[in-house]
Design a protein around this motif. Structure first.
Motif, short mmCIF file in Angstrom:
data_model
loop_
_atom_site.label_atom_id
_atom_site.label_comp_id
_atom_site.label_asym_id
_atom_site.label_seq_id
_atom_site.Cartn_x
_atom_site.Cartn_y
_atom_site.Cartn_z
N ARG A 47 0.87 -1.19 0.00
CA ARG A 47 0.00 0.00 0.00
C ARG A 47 0.90 1.23 0.00
O ARG A 47 1.58 1.49 0.97
N CYS A 48 0.88 1.93 -1.09
CA CYS A 48 1.67 3.16 -1.15
C CYS A 48 1.13 4.14 -0.11
O CYS A 48 -0.09 4.26 0.08
N CYS A 49 2.05 4.84 0.58
CA CYS A 49 1.58 5.73 1.64
C CYS A 49 0.98 7.02 1.08
O CYS A 49 0.43 7.81 1.81
N HIS A 50 1.05 7.23 -0.23
CA HIS A 50 0.45 8.44 -0.81
C HIS A 50 -1.07 8.25 -0.95
O HIS A 50 -1.84 8.76 -0.15
N ARG A 51 -1.51 7.46 -1.90
CA ARG A 51 -2.95 7.29 -2.11
C ARG A 51 -3.38 5.82 -2.05
O ARG A 51 -4.39 5.43 -2.60
N HIS A 52 -2.52 5.04 -1.41
CA HIS A 52 -2.86 3.64 -1.09
C HIS A 52 -2.96 2.70 -2.30
O HIS A 52 -3.62 1.66 -2.22
N THR A 53 -2.35 3.07 -3.37
CA THR A 53 -2.31 2.16 -4.53
C THR A 53 -1.41 0.97 -4.18
O THR A 53 -0.38 1.14 -3.51
N PRO A 54 -1.75 -0.25 -4.61
CA PRO A 54 -0.87 -1.40 -4.31
C PRO A 54 0.50 -1.22 -4.95
O PRO A 54 0.60 -0.91 -6.14
N ARG A 66 8.90 1.14 -7.14
CA ARG A 66 8.26 2.42 -7.44
C ARG A 66 6.75 2.20 -7.59
O ARG A 66 6.31 1.29 -8.30
N CYS A 67 5.99 3.04 -6.91
CA CYS A 67 4.54 3.04 -7.12
C CYS A 67 4.28 3.66 -8.48
O CYS A 67 4.77 4.75 -8.78
N MET A 68 3.52 2.97 -9.32
CA MET A 68 3.34 3.44 -10.69
C MET A 68 2.07 4.28 -10.84
O MET A 68 1.53 4.41 -11.94
N TYR A 69 1.64 4.90 -9.71
CA TYR A 69 0.57 5.89 -9.85
C TYR A 69 1.19 7.28 -9.99
O TYR A 69 1.21 7.85 -11.06
N HIS A 70 1.82 7.78 -8.90
CA HIS A 70 2.45 9.10 -9.01
C HIS A 70 3.96 9.02 -8.85
O HIS A 70 4.63 10.04 -8.69
N GLY A 71 4.47 7.78 -8.80
CA GLY A 71 5.92 7.60 -8.92
C GLY A 71 6.72 7.59 -7.63
O GLY A 71 7.95 7.61 -7.68
N LEU A 72 6.11 7.56 -6.46
CA LEU A 72 6.90 7.48 -5.24
C LEU A 72 7.72 6.18 -5.25
O LEU A 72 7.23 5.14 -5.71
N ARG A 73 8.94 6.29 -4.73
CA ARG A 73 9.81 5.11 -4.73
C ARG A 73 10.19 4.77 -3.29
O ARG A 73 10.46 5.68 -2.48
S1 FES Z 1 -0.57 6.41 -4.85
FE1 FES Z 1 1.49 5.82 -4.95
S2 FES Z 1 2.47 7.51 -5.79
FE2 FES Z 1 0.45 8.16 -5.53
#
Ligand code: FES
Ligand code: FE2
Length: 354
Positions: A47-54, A66-73
């Motif tokens: 769970r990405c800590c930004h918007r919880h995308t897997p 890397r989270c492939m929603y907004h790119g947090l790594r």
């Molecule tokens: S939800 Fe992961 S970068 Fe935004």
């Protein structure tokens, strides 16, 4: 409801490639597994800590993911190390990292207090050496809670009926005799002889028989440790008929005609779904002489496990229909009850400490 301070099988080593993240849920917690450049495994909260995308639909990059929603790594410790378009990264930008350990073709995760992760209580026995055994690996997903599968594996009397035509070879000895059961610190030990049973050739395909000259009846020694949270380390040996009696039904002291090892692990996914990982195989010295043996044995075992799956899933369905009905105990439940008291004790000891 689940013990946390223990190692759960999260995947088979071969399932986790060098480049692809793998999503696995263990005790209701979604995890993402991936490998660093040196091949060592990492387990993070999925769970990405930004918007919880897997994160499991993200991308492995070096030693990070890397989270492939907004790119947090995120690095292997779960810290966010890059936010595209932003220089400062708050310390709170992190996801939980789980201790993970890889051994003997398995990936194990520690779901409790990371400070207490202790590889000395990994259920894989220290004497196990992959070189000595020709192991095959598999996994079944079950629509049944893990306790039902633990119960199934702590009482092999069901072999006579569930596996009437496979493991039992049409004989009822498994149900008509009782095994020796002893308590262990983190489980139970179950040992028994099934004496004077049909030859191995009758329950393995003909060309897989390791000892074509073996006597027509054999004694089978079955010994396993069943360990928290649901790991079975089982050794099966075949001896000439009469060996069990000569050994006064104690552990065999002589070289077997055939031996195989099984390592099985039940992992709760949710309260009523589970994964059942298994590996099994004969001694490597046997498969050098009989090359088809390991795969034939494995195919026979997979059939047997399907029989268990059908039974336990049907049982789970009935537990839903009659949630309040009591279960009645029989003598064969002794191992089941001992094991569940070990699990209960460890759960009580953990209390709210995780
Ligand atoms: S939800 Fe992961 S970068 Fe935004
Ligand atoms: Fe079974």
């Amino acid at each position: 409801m689940f013990i946390r301070n223990c190692w759960y099988a999260a995947a088979l080593s071969r399932e986790l490639t060098a480049t692809q993240p793998l999503a696995r849920t263990v005790i209701c917690e979604p995890l993402v597994l991936f490998r660093k450049r040196d091949g060592s495994p990492v387990a993070l909260e999925d769970r990405c800590c930004h918007r919880h995308t897997p994160l499991s639909i993200g991308r492995c990059e070096g030693d990070s993911i890397r989270c492939m929603y907004h790119g947090l790594r995120f690095d292997a410790a779960g810290r966010c190390v890059e936010i595209p378009g932003q220089l400062s990264i708050a310390d709170s930008m992190r996801v939980r990292a789980y201790p993970v350990h890889e051994t003997a073709g398995w990936l194990w995760v520690w779901m409790g207090d990371a400070q207490r992760a202790d590889t000395r209580i990994l259920p894989i026995p220290p004497w196990f050496d992959c070189e000595d055994w020709d192991m095959r690996y598999g996994m079944i997903e079950l629509k049944a809670g893990y306790t039902l599968i633990n119960d199934n594996l702590c009482d092999f009397s069901h072999t006579a009926f569930v596996h009437e035509k496979t493991f039992a070879g049409g004989e009822r000895t498994f149900a008509e005799t009782l095994p020796q059961i002893t308590s262990l610190e983190r489980g139970i030990r179950v040992e028994r002889w099934i004496t004077d049973r049909r030859t191995i050739e009758e329950w393995l395909p003909e060309d897989a028989a390791p000892q074509p000259s073996a006597p027509p009846r054999l004694d089978q020694w079955i010994a396993y440790d069943y360990l928290v949270p649901g790991v079975m380390i089982m050794r099966v040996e075949m001896h000439a008929a009469g060996t069990g009696q000569r050994q006064a039904l104690r552990a065999p002291s002589q070289e077997p005609l055939h031996a195989n090892l099984g390592i099985h692990a039940v992992t709760p996914v949710t309260s009523d779904t589970s994964r059942y990982y298994y590996s099994l195989g004969p001694r490597s010295c046997e498969t050098r002489a009989t090359p088809g043996l390991a795969s034939e044995m494995f195919a026979a075992a997979v059939n047997g496990f399907e029989e268990d799956r059908r039974t336990v899933e049907a049982q789970q369905e009935n537990l839903r229909r009659w949630p309040l009905a009591d279960m009645q105990a029989i003598r064969h439940d002794r191992g089941v009850l001992l094991m569940s008291s070990v699990m209960q004790r460890l759960q009580n000891e953990e209390g709210d400490s995780c």
